[in-house]
Design an enzyme around this catalytic site. Structure first.
Site, mmCIF file in Angstrom:
data_model
loop_
_atom_site.group_PDB
_atom_site.id
_atom_site.type_symbol
_atom_site.label_atom_id
_atom_site.label_comp_id
_atom_site.label_asym_id
_atom_site.label_seq_id
_atom_site.Cartn_x
_atom_site.Cartn_y
_atom_site.Cartn_z
ATOM 1 N N GLY A 1 5.174 -2.049 5.377
ATOM 2 C CA GLY A 1 6.347 -2.165 5.157
ATOM 3 C C GLY A 1 6.044 -2.719 3.391
ATOM 4 O O GLY A 1 5.734 -2.888 2.353
ATOM 5 N N SER B 1 -0.934 -5.809 5.455
ATOM 6 C CA SER B 1 -0.411 -5.200 4.813
ATOM 7 C C SER B 1 0.638 -6.127 4.268
ATOM 8 O O SER B 1 0.830 -7.048 4.230
ATOM 9 C CB SER B 1 -0.179 -3.956 5.023
ATOM 10 O OG SER B 1 0.284 -3.102 3.181
ATOM 11 N N ALA B 2 2.251 -5.812 3.765
ATOM 12 C CA ALA B 2 3.001 -6.920 3.703
ATOM 13 C C ALA B 2 3.179 -8.433 4.252
ATOM 14 O O ALA B 2 3.509 -9.099 4.332
ATOM 15 C CB ALA B 2 4.635 -5.886 4.066
ATOM 16 N N HIS C 1 -4.507 -2.997 0.462
ATOM 17 C CA HIS C 1 -4.588 -1.298 -0.095
ATOM 18 C C HIS C 1 -5.513 -1.424 -2.047
ATOM 19 O O HIS C 1 -5.248 -0.960 -2.380
ATOM 20 C CB HIS C 1 -3.676 -0.426 -0.312
ATOM 21 C CG HIS C 1 -2.846 -1.138 1.112
ATOM 22 N ND1 HIS C 1 -2.986 0.047 2.115
ATOM 23 C CD2 HIS C 1 -0.933 -1.489 1.462
ATOM 24 C CE1 HIS C 1 -1.656 -0.558 3.765
ATOM 25 N NE2 HIS C 1 -0.914 -0.888 2.888
ATOM 26 N N GLU D 1 -8.624 -0.838 2.103
ATOM 27 C CA GLU D 1 -8.109 -0.410 3.381
ATOM 28 C C GLU D 1 -9.575 -0.667 4.463
ATOM 29 O O GLU D 1 -10.186 0.201 4.521
ATOM 30 C CB GLU D 1 -7.441 0.493 3.455
ATOM 31 C CG GLU D 1 -6.358 1.199 2.404
ATOM 32 C CD GLU D 1 -5.600 1.652 2.579
ATOM 33 O OE1 GLU D 1 -6.434 3.150 2.642
ATOM 34 O OE2 GLU D 1 -4.416 2.422 1.657
#
Lengths: 233, 233
Positions: free
Chosen positions: A90, A122-123, A159, A194
């Protein structure tokens, strides 16, 4: 004895949430019954409850239950007692902001160093590095600091995107942004594409997934790391 | 009596630095002999001197000289005495960081409110809004605050990009990022596409360039603004 999976993304194109990682997670989280989920990054601003439901739906497939950290009165205790922890993606600024607001940074670092199994996407992966200065996210809130867990001795750019050949867009490429970072900072940066993830076993960091990853060092040319190799600086 | 040009980008694809804007700038900066250049954003980490040379080379074509703010012993005085000011693009975090470090935020705001003609491109445009929370840049340094000049009553998202139809990349689109921003903030955001600019005359803000711009309001659908119209919130 650290035991972590640090993934570029939760979801790869054409596949469901965490689906590509589930076979790995089934082995990695063997014997874990319940995972503590940290939903603070709120992708697209969804609620903690809704986000936790998404994580629950994925983990039920490998017979693991998920509880959101917001369901506990004392989030610090929840982290200390967790069998395993998953921080979802997020917005990294809001994630780090909430970790500081709830005074959880040092506690989270401590349990990870001691060996509580951890998954970040991700985050949730960005925060495993020295600081969050290589996030791609928009600075929608102002956190008290950019310093993060430092469980690995470099930063993550999740990413990671290669420059698009023939693009007419004049915004900076990812490589240019990381080059600007290295004007002001020494910390190495790993561009994780990714579908790639790192498996951390104590101080050994191994690249996994089908793709190579791009390692950026200050004052040096970037290098491509093959899947399966140890990330050495 | 504000008099500002707030441009999405310095350079459009296939054209030289500031080239697409020069006819407009020749009129806008009529009678100006020397522009004060703020090179703090350092695109790709280039030096203040090198960046100032690039600006000089463009402005010489319309018979205007350029002096870098770093050439002055007292940058605050330089801003107060400037005939006109240009802040170039690069990294918004470092730009804002240096403006705070040199204690220039309030001085810059004051002279702009009083009417010193101003050109901003990219990062130099982001700082004209309420805060820098809609920059696309990487947070390579930690500025003391995200609050910026507030010369216009909304924020800028420069280099605005529409979602790419059929993209397989799972990173957030620009629209998703701005949606996340509006979970935590009320400030309207104008997505300025490359080649678009705003002309500010006192409190009137007019959209210029060939393209439409996308206005994002909290709890509302985004709307497209036609070129030539006044931006009203």
């Amino acid at each position: 004895m650290k035991k972590m999976i640090i993934a570029s993304t939760s979801t790869i194109h054409g596949s469901r949430y965490l689906e590509y990682l589930l076979p790995t997670l089934a082995v990695f989280f063997k014997n874990v019954k319940t995972i503590l989920f940290i939903p603070y990054a709120r992708p697209s601003g969804i609620s903690y409850d809704d986000y936790t439901k998404i994580a629950k739906k994925a983990f039920i497939k490998i017979n693991i239950d998920v509880k959101g950290i917001h369901e506990f009165k004392k989030p610090k205790d929840a982290i200390e007692k967790a069998e395993a922890i998953f921080t979802g993606g997020g917005n990294t600024f809001e994630l780090v902001n909430q970790l500081y607001k709830n005074n959880l940074i040092s506690t989270l670092k401590e349990v990870l160093e001691k060996g509580t199994p951890y998954l970040g996407t991700s985050a949730g992966s960005n925060i495993c590095g020295i600081n969050m200065k290589n996030t791609n996210d928009m600075p929608i809130v102002y956190p008290p600091s950019f310093t993060t867990l430092g469980c690995i001795p470099f930063n993550i750019n999740a990413h990671y995107l290669d420059p698009i050949h023939g693009s007419t867009h004049m915004g900076e490429t990812r490589a240019t942004r990381i080059k600007e970072f290295h004007i002001f900072n020494e910390t190495p940066v790993l561009g994780l594409r990714e579908g790639s993830w790192l498996e951390v076993l104590n101080n050994k960091v191994i690249l996994n997934g089908k793709l190579t990853a791009r390692l950026f060092l200050q004052n040096n040319d970037a290098v491509e790391l093959e899947s399966g190799v140890e990330v050495r600086l």
